[in-house]
Every structure is written in structure tokens, then in C-alpha cells.
Design a protein around this motif. Structure first.
Motif, PDB file in Angstrom:
ATOM      1  N   LEU A   3       0.827  -1.211   0.000  1.00 46.72           N
ATOM      2  CA  LEU A   3       0.000   0.000   0.000  1.00 46.72           C
ATOM      3  C   LEU A   3       0.857   1.255   0.000  1.00 46.72           C
ATOM      4  O   LEU A   3       0.523   2.255  -0.639  1.00 46.72           O
ATOM      5  N   LEU A   4       1.976   1.190   0.710  1.00 46.17           N
ATOM      6  CA  LEU A   4       2.817   2.380   0.858  1.00 46.17           C
ATOM      7  C   LEU A   4       3.740   2.619  -0.335  1.00 46.17           C
ATOM      8  O   LEU A   4       4.158   3.762  -0.561  1.00 46.17           O
ATOM      9  N   SER A   5       4.076   1.570  -1.071  1.00 44.94           N
ATOM     10  CA  SER A   5       5.101   1.719  -2.106  1.00 44.94           C
ATOM     11  C   SER A   5       4.613   1.433  -3.523  1.00 44.94           C
ATOM     12  O   SER A   5       5.271   1.856  -4.487  1.00 44.94           O
ATOM     13  N   ASP A   6       3.505   0.714  -3.662  1.00 42.78           N
ATOM     14  CA  ASP A   6       3.034   0.384  -5.003  1.00 42.78           C
ATOM     15  C   ASP A   6       2.385   1.610  -5.648  1.00 42.78           C
ATOM     16  O   ASP A   6       1.628   2.340  -5.011  1.00 42.78           O
ATOM     17  N   ARG A   7       2.653   1.801  -6.924  1.00 39.58           N
ATOM     18  CA  ARG A   7       2.148   2.991  -7.624  1.00 39.58           C
ATOM     19  C   ARG A   7       0.635   2.998  -7.777  1.00 39.58           C
ATOM     20  O   ARG A   7       0.040   4.044  -8.044  1.00 39.58           O
ATOM     21  N   LEU A   8      -0.003   1.823  -7.600  1.00 40.10           N
ATOM     22  CA  LEU A   8      -1.462   1.767  -7.731  1.00 40.10           C
ATOM     23  C   LEU A   8      -2.162   2.219  -6.451  1.00 40.10           C
ATOM     24  O   LEU A   8      -3.314   2.667  -6.501  1.00 40.10           O
ATOM     25  N   TYR A   9      -1.484   2.071  -5.297  1.00 39.97           N
ATOM     26  CA  TYR A   9      -2.142   2.358  -4.027  1.00 39.97           C
ATOM     27  C   TYR A   9      -1.569   3.584  -3.319  1.00 39.97           C
ATOM     28  O   TYR A   9      -2.304   4.289  -2.605  1.00 39.97           O
ATOM     29  N   ALA A  10      -0.281   3.850  -3.464  1.00 33.95           N
ATOM     30  CA  ALA A  10       0.345   4.949  -2.729  1.00 33.95           C
ATOM     31  C   ALA A  10      -0.305   6.314  -3.002  1.00 33.95           C
ATOM     32  O   ALA A  10      -0.506   7.097  -2.051  1.00 33.95           O
ATOM     33  N   PRO A  11      -0.665   6.648  -4.247  1.00 35.70           N
ATOM     34  CA  PRO A  11      -1.321   7.953  -4.456  1.00 35.70           C
ATOM     35  C   PRO A  11      -2.632   8.097  -3.690  1.00 35.70           C
ATOM     36  O   PRO A  11      -2.949   9.190  -3.194  1.00 35.70           O
ATOM     37  N   GLU A  12      -3.399   7.011  -3.582  1.00 34.13           N
ATOM     38  CA  GLU A  12      -4.669   7.100  -2.861  1.00 34.13           C
ATOM     39  C   GLU A  12      -4.430   7.304  -1.368  1.00 34.13           C
ATOM     40  O   GLU A  12      -5.189   8.030  -0.709  1.00 34.13           O
ATOM     41  N   LEU A  13      -3.397   6.635  -0.819  1.00 34.71           N
ATOM     42  CA  LEU A  13      -3.087   6.856   0.589  1.00 34.71           C
ATOM     43  C   LEU A  13      -2.729   8.314   0.841  1.00 34.71           C
ATOM     44  O   LEU A  13      -3.146   8.911   1.844  1.00 34.71           O
ATOM     45  N   ARG A  14      -1.964   8.891  -0.051  1.00 32.32           N
ATOM     46  CA  ARG A  14      -1.600  10.300   0.106  1.00 32.32           C
ATOM     47  C   ARG A  14      -2.825  11.192  -0.052  1.00 32.32           C
ATOM     48  O   ARG A  14      -2.975  12.194   0.667  1.00 32.32           O
ATOM     49  N   LEU A  15      -3.708  10.838  -0.990  1.00 34.66           N
ATOM     50  CA  LEU A  15      -4.898  11.653  -1.235  1.00 34.66           C
ATOM     51  C   LEU A  15      -5.795  11.715   0.002  1.00 34.66           C
ATOM     52  O   LEU A  15      -6.311  12.784   0.354  1.00 34.66           O
ATOM     53  N   PHE A  16      -5.960  10.567   0.686  1.00 38.55           N
ATOM     54  CA  PHE A  16      -6.846  10.519   1.849  1.00 38.55           C
ATOM     55  C   PHE A  16      -6.098  10.701   3.164  1.00 38.55           C
ATOM     56  O   PHE A  16      -6.700  10.563   4.242  1.00 38.55           O
ATOM     57  N   GLY A  17      -4.812  10.961   3.105  1.00 33.51           N
ATOM     58  CA  GLY A  17      -4.042  11.226   4.319  1.00 33.51           C
ATOM     59  C   GLY A  17      -3.888  10.009   5.220  1.00 33.51           C
ATOM     60  O   GLY A  17      -3.857  10.155   6.449  1.00 33.51           O
ATOM     61  N   LEU A  18      -3.778   8.829   4.629  1.00 32.06           N
ATOM     62  CA  LEU A  18      -3.670   7.593   5.416  1.00 32.06           C
ATOM     63  C   LEU A  18      -2.246   7.031   5.454  1.00 32.06           C
ATOM     64  O   LEU A  18      -2.029   5.982   6.044  1.00 32.06           O
ATOM     65  N   GLY A  19      -1.306   7.734   4.837  1.00 31.74           N
ATOM     66  CA  GLY A  19       0.047   7.208   4.759  1.00 31.74           C
ATOM     67  C   GLY A  19       0.687   6.978   6.112  1.00 31.74           C
ATOM     68  O   GLY A  19       1.265   5.909   6.373  1.00 31.74           O
ATOM     69  N   ALA A  20       0.585   7.955   6.997  1.00 30.00           N
ATOM     70  CA  ALA A  20       1.206   7.830   8.320  1.00 30.00           C
ATOM     71  C   ALA A  20       0.574   6.694   9.119  1.00 30.00           C
ATOM     72  O   ALA A  20       1.267   5.957   9.839  1.00 30.00           O
ATOM     73  N   HIS A  21      -0.739   6.549   8.996  1.00 33.64           N
ATOM     74  CA  HIS A  21      -1.432   5.475   9.740  1.00 33.64           C
ATOM     75  C   HIS A  21      -0.985   4.096   9.264  1.00 33.64           C
ATOM     76  O   HIS A  21      -0.662   3.222  10.076  1.00 33.64           O
ATOM     77  N   VAL A  22      -0.945   3.908   7.937  1.00 38.57           N
ATOM     78  CA  VAL A  22      -0.534   2.609   7.405  1.00 38.57           C
ATOM     79  C   VAL A  22       0.935   2.351   7.714  1.00 38.57           C
ATOM     80  O   VAL A  22       1.332   1.215   8.027  1.00 38.57           O
ATOM     81  N   ALA A  23       1.768   3.376   7.616  1.00 35.36           N
ATOM     82  CA  ALA A  23       3.182   3.203   7.953  1.00 35.36           C
ATOM     83  C   ALA A  23       3.349   2.802   9.416  1.00 35.36           C
ATOM     84  O   ALA A  23       4.208   1.973   9.745  1.00 35.36           O
ATOM     85  N   GLY A  24       2.527   3.360  10.284  1.00 40.98           N
ATOM     86  CA  GLY A  24       2.582   2.969  11.690  1.00 40.98           C
ATOM     87  C   GLY A  24       2.178   1.517  11.897  1.00 40.98           C
ATOM     88  O   GLY A  24       2.784   0.804  12.707  1.00 40.98           O
ATOM     89  N   LEU A  25       1.152   1.070  11.166  1.00 40.42           N
ATOM     90  CA  LEU A  25       0.741  -0.325  11.252  1.00 40.42           C
ATOM     91  C   LEU A  25       1.853  -1.261  10.766  1.00 40.42           C
ATOM     92  O   LEU A  25       2.090  -2.324  11.348  1.00 40.42           O
TER      93      LEU A  25
END
Length: 208
Positions: free
Chosen positions: A137-159
Motif C-alpha cells: 500500500l505504501l510503495s506500489d504505484r497503484l495504491y500509494a497515491p490514494e493513501l496520500r490523497l486521503f491522508g492515510l500514509g502515516a497510519h498505514v506506515a505505523g501499522l
């Protein structure tokens, strides 16, 4: 001349090991692919199936080669033990028997700790799959932009970091226990060896 021969044999051994590893890896992956395309459709909805598939895919590259290397080392050490026992046989039947028995604690510890680690590795498959999922989710080009768009990157990185910390802690604890158990087994084997040679024990330990 001896150095040249040693280096030549080492180079041949490395080449054989590399070729063997590649062949075994391709063969095992072929088996995984063959079984995957033949699996029942219901299996793709099973968490157990995906756990086993993940184990097979991620261990196909290293586990068969490591197993072959371990079998080779076992055969070599077994041959050494047999030769040493044969050399000691003229001095008495009990000496080879004592030599074999002195290795029993170390063999038991290695088998027991290896089995325990294997059981942990199997049980941690789901946790590892979750960390792989978070990493994708954090590194794949298909999912990473959506995580950034919804501000979920820090949460997923913490998990991801939380899951990795749990796996590291459990693995480190098991490896410490393995090292301690092997140290105790080696000490017992040495004590048993010295018990049969009091003159050596007196030289090594003058206070005894």
C-alpha cells in the motif's frame, strides 16, 4: 600449489552451489505455479490457502538450497564422527560409544530449537502477510497515491512498523533462546568429555 588447488575447488563449489540453487528455485516455483492454477476456486477465499501460498512463494528461493546445504553439512559431520569413532575403537568399545553419546545433547537441542522456530515461522505467516500488504500500500504505484490523497500514509506506515516490531521481537527472543540452549548443550558435552579424562581436566582446571 595447495592454495591454488583450494581456491580452484572453492570456485567450483560456489559455481555448483549457484547453479543448483537456481535450478531448485525454478523447479519449486514451477510446482507452486502448477498447483496454483489447479486450485479450486473456493481456495482463493481461504486465508489458510493464502498463508501456505505465501510460505511457498517466499521460501522457494532460499529454503531448498539451505536444506541441501544443511544435509551436506550433516553428512560431512556424520562421516567425521564415524571416522573418529573408528579411530578410537582399538582403545575400547566404550570410547566410540561415549563419543556418540556426548553429541546427543547438542543434536537434541538443535532439533528442538529448529522445530520450535519452524512452528513460530508458520504461526507468524498471517502477520507477515499483513506487513507485506501494508508495504505494498505504501510503495506500489497503484495504491500509494490514494493513501496520500486521503491522508492515510502515516497510519498505514505505523501499522507496518508495529507489525514488524512484533515479528522482530519474537524472532529475536527465539534466536536468543536457541543460542543459550546450544551454549548449555556444548558445555554439557565438554563436561562429559572432561569427566572421562580427569588428567586433562586437572591440567585445564588446576584448582580441581
Amino acid at each position: 600449489l595447495v592454495l591454488l588447488l583450494t581456491e580452484s575447488l572453492q570456485g567450483i563449489a560456489d559455481w555448483v552451489r549457484t547453479v543448483q540453487t537456481e535450478r531448485v528455485e525454478d523447479y519449486v516455483k514451477g510446482l507452486v505455479h502448477h498447483q496454483s492454477v489447479r486450485a479450486d476456486f473456493a481456495a482463493f477465499e481461504s486465508s489458510e490457502y493464502h498463508d501456505r501460498l505465501d510460505q511457498a512463494r517466499r521460501e522457494a528461493a532460499s529454503r531448498p538450497a539451505a536444506l541441501l546445504t544443511s544435509l551436506g553439512s550433516l553428512a560431512q559431520n556424520g562421516l567425521t564422527l564415524i571416522v573418529m569413532a573408528a579411530m578410537l575403537l582399538p582403545y575400547g568399545v566404550w570410547l566410540p560409544l561415549a563419543l556418540v553419546l556426548s553429541t546427543a545433547p547438542a543434536v537434541y537441542v538443535v532439533l528442538a530449537t529448529s522445530w520450535r522456530y519452524h512452528r513460530w515461522w508458520e504461526g507468524a505467516t498471517t502477520a507477515r502477510r499483513w506487513t507485506h500488504y501494508y508495504d505494498a500500500l505504501l510503495s506500489d504505484r497503484l495504491y500509494a497515491p490514494e493513501l496520500r490523497l486521503f491522508g492515510l500514509g502515516a497510519h498505514v506506515a505505523g501499522l507496518f512498523q508495529q507489525g514488524r516490531q512484533i515479528l522482530r521481537t519474537e524472532q529475536s527472543s527465539l534466536l536468543r533462546q536457541q543460542a543459550l540452549a546450544r551454549l548449555v548443550a556444548s558445555a554439557l558435552a565438554l563436561a562429559e568429555w572432561l569427566a572421562g579424562r580427569p588428567e586433562v581436566a586437572r591440567v585445564l582446571c588446576p584448582m580441581l
